[in-house]
Design a protein around this motif. Structure first.
Motif, short mmCIF file in Angstrom:
data_model
loop_
_atom_site.label_atom_id
_atom_site.label_comp_id
_atom_site.label_asym_id
_atom_site.label_seq_id
_atom_site.Cartn_x
_atom_site.Cartn_y
_atom_site.Cartn_z
N GLU A 17 89.04 42.44 12.88
CA GLU A 17 88.82 41.01 13.13
C GLU A 17 87.32 40.74 13.24
OE1 GLU A 17 90.47 39.74 16.82
OE2 GLU A 17 89.86 37.63 16.54
N SER A 18 86.74 40.13 12.23
CA SER A 18 85.29 39.88 12.20
C SER A 18 84.89 38.79 13.18
CB SER A 18 84.86 39.49 10.79
OG SER A 18 85.21 40.51 9.87
N SER A 19 83.66 38.87 13.69
CA SER A 19 83.17 37.86 14.62
C SER A 19 81.64 37.93 14.69
CB SER A 19 83.77 38.10 16.01
OG SER A 19 83.46 37.02 16.88
N SER A 20 81.06 37.06 15.54
CA SER A 20 79.61 37.01 15.69
C SER A 20 79.22 36.93 17.15
CB SER A 20 79.03 35.80 14.95
OG SER A 20 79.25 35.87 13.58
N PRO A 44 69.69 52.16 25.67
CA PRO A 44 69.90 51.32 24.50
C PRO A 44 69.56 52.04 23.21
CG PRO A 44 68.78 50.09 26.22
CD PRO A 44 68.79 51.53 26.65
N GLU A 45 70.40 51.84 22.21
CA GLU A 45 70.22 52.46 20.89
C GLU A 45 69.81 51.39 19.90
OE1 GLU A 45 73.72 54.45 19.51
OE2 GLU A 45 73.09 54.35 17.42
N PHE A 46 68.68 51.61 19.23
CA PHE A 46 68.12 50.60 18.32
C PHE A 46 69.05 50.32 17.14
CE2 PHE A 46 65.21 48.17 15.98
CZ PHE A 46 65.19 48.65 14.68
N LEU A 47 69.17 49.01 16.83
CA LEU A 47 69.93 48.59 15.66
C LEU A 47 69.03 47.89 14.63
CD1 LEU A 47 73.13 47.11 17.39
CD2 LEU A 47 72.94 49.29 16.17
N PHE A 48 68.41 46.77 15.03
CA PHE A 48 67.65 45.96 14.08
C PHE A 48 66.40 45.37 14.72
CE2 PHE A 48 70.93 46.03 11.00
CZ PHE A 48 72.14 45.78 11.63
N GLU A 60 75.76 49.02 7.75
CA GLU A 60 77.20 49.28 7.83
C GLU A 60 77.95 47.98 8.12
OE1 GLU A 60 76.77 53.94 9.29
OE2 GLU A 60 77.67 52.46 10.64
N ARG A 61 78.66 47.89 9.23
CA ARG A 61 79.48 46.70 9.51
C ARG A 61 78.69 45.60 10.22
NH1 ARG A 61 82.31 51.16 10.42
NH2 ARG A 61 81.84 51.22 12.65
N LEU A 62 77.42 45.83 10.48
CA LEU A 62 76.60 44.89 11.26
C LEU A 62 75.57 44.18 10.38
CD1 LEU A 62 75.85 47.10 14.39
CD2 LEU A 62 77.63 45.36 14.14
N ILE A 75 79.64 41.01 13.01
CA ILE A 75 80.35 42.28 12.91
C ILE A 75 81.54 42.06 11.98
CG2 ILE A 75 81.58 44.07 14.18
CD1 ILE A 75 79.98 43.30 16.63
N THR A 76 81.52 42.80 10.88
CA THR A 76 82.56 42.65 9.86
C THR A 76 83.55 43.81 9.98
OG1 THR A 76 80.99 41.59 8.37
CG2 THR A 76 83.01 42.48 7.39
N ALA A 77 84.84 43.45 10.06
CA ALA A 77 85.91 44.44 10.14
C ALA A 77 85.60 45.53 11.15
CB ALA A 77 86.18 45.03 8.77
N PRO A 78 85.42 45.15 12.43
CA PRO A 78 85.03 46.14 13.44
C PRO A 78 86.09 47.21 13.66
CG PRO A 78 85.70 44.10 14.50
CD PRO A 78 85.64 43.82 13.03
N LYS A 79 85.59 48.36 14.15
CA LYS A 79 86.45 49.48 14.50
C LYS A 79 86.32 49.75 16.00
CE LYS A 79 85.98 51.69 9.98
NZ LYS A 79 85.62 52.94 9.24
#
Lengths: 111, 111
Positions: A17-20, A44-48, A60-62, A75-79
């Motif tokens: 279920e994708s969301s923001s 904290p782990e760096f993303l962007f 990936e999904r972000l 977040i697209t099609a989260p796991k």
């Protein structure tokens, strides 16, 4: 004073279920906006990193986007392994190193 | 992959005692930071450090706190006389540009 507000505080999604997630900010001169992921009891782990309005980054999904007033983390099609607290960090001001974290969004993805 | 390390992972101290938290930043980084996170609250900026001096500090970083880079590899945070409210996770971060990489944290418990 620089301000960062993240919403929602918590978000529960079903797998796929994708969301923001939203990070709204006010700053006297944006130097950078950063997204991090934090797992319980860890750093904290760096993303962007985003520097200017209109910029987008994807991994990936972000996908992170930036406007003059807010940033979104899509977040697209989260796991289930995407479950974590997502943090927004703002660097503003005229001198290096003036930093403000948002309070975070706790994301839970159910299988 | 290079990473920021912190020692100890957990420090227990008595109120009024001095503590020193240690960090080894990523080796080619020039900018160093300390943050704290009280349990259940957001990550708060304490101080940034560059070229052997403080760049920015928050209101939290009062005279009880000090930072030092005693040699080419370590970056320390000293709390001179700990208070109960200093109990928190303390995170060190380093960067070569604007993107900060965080250590795993030191959990400080003041009794």
């Amino acid at each position: 004073e620089d301000q960062v507000t993240q919403s929602p505080e918590a978000l529960r999604l079903q797998e796929g279920e994708s969301s923001s997630l939203n990070c709204s900010y006010t700053v006297s001169g944006l130097r950078g906006l950063f997204w991090y992921r934090q797992d319980p009891g860890k750093g904290p782990e760096f993303l962007f990193t985003l520097y200017s309005a209109g910029e987008e980054k994807e991994k990936e999904r972000l996908k992170a986007t930036l406007t003059k007033k807010e940033s979104f983390l899509h977040i697209t099609a989260p796991k289930p392994e995407d479950s974590a607290t997502y943090l927004c960090l703002l660097e503003g001001g005229t001198s290096y190193g003036k930093l403000t974290f948002g309070q975070g969004t706790i994301l839970t993805v159910h299988p | 992959e290079p990473e920021v390390t912190q020692t100890p992972s957990h420090q227990v101290t008595q109120m009024g005692q001095e503590v020193i938290l240690r960090c080894v930043p990523i080796s080619n980084h020039l900018y160093f930071y300390w943050y704290r996170q009280i349990l259940g609250q957001k990550v708060e900026f304490l101080v940034s450090f560059y070229n052997n001096e403080i760049s920015e500090k928050s209101e939290i970083f009062d005279d009880q706190f000090s930072v030092e880079r005693p040699d080419g590899s370590n970056f320390t945070l000293k709390i001179r006389s700990t208070k109960l409210e200093d109990s928190a996770m303390y995170f060190c971060a380093s960067s070569s540009d604007r993107t900060q990489y965080f250590g795993p944290g030191t959990r400080l418990t003041v009794l």
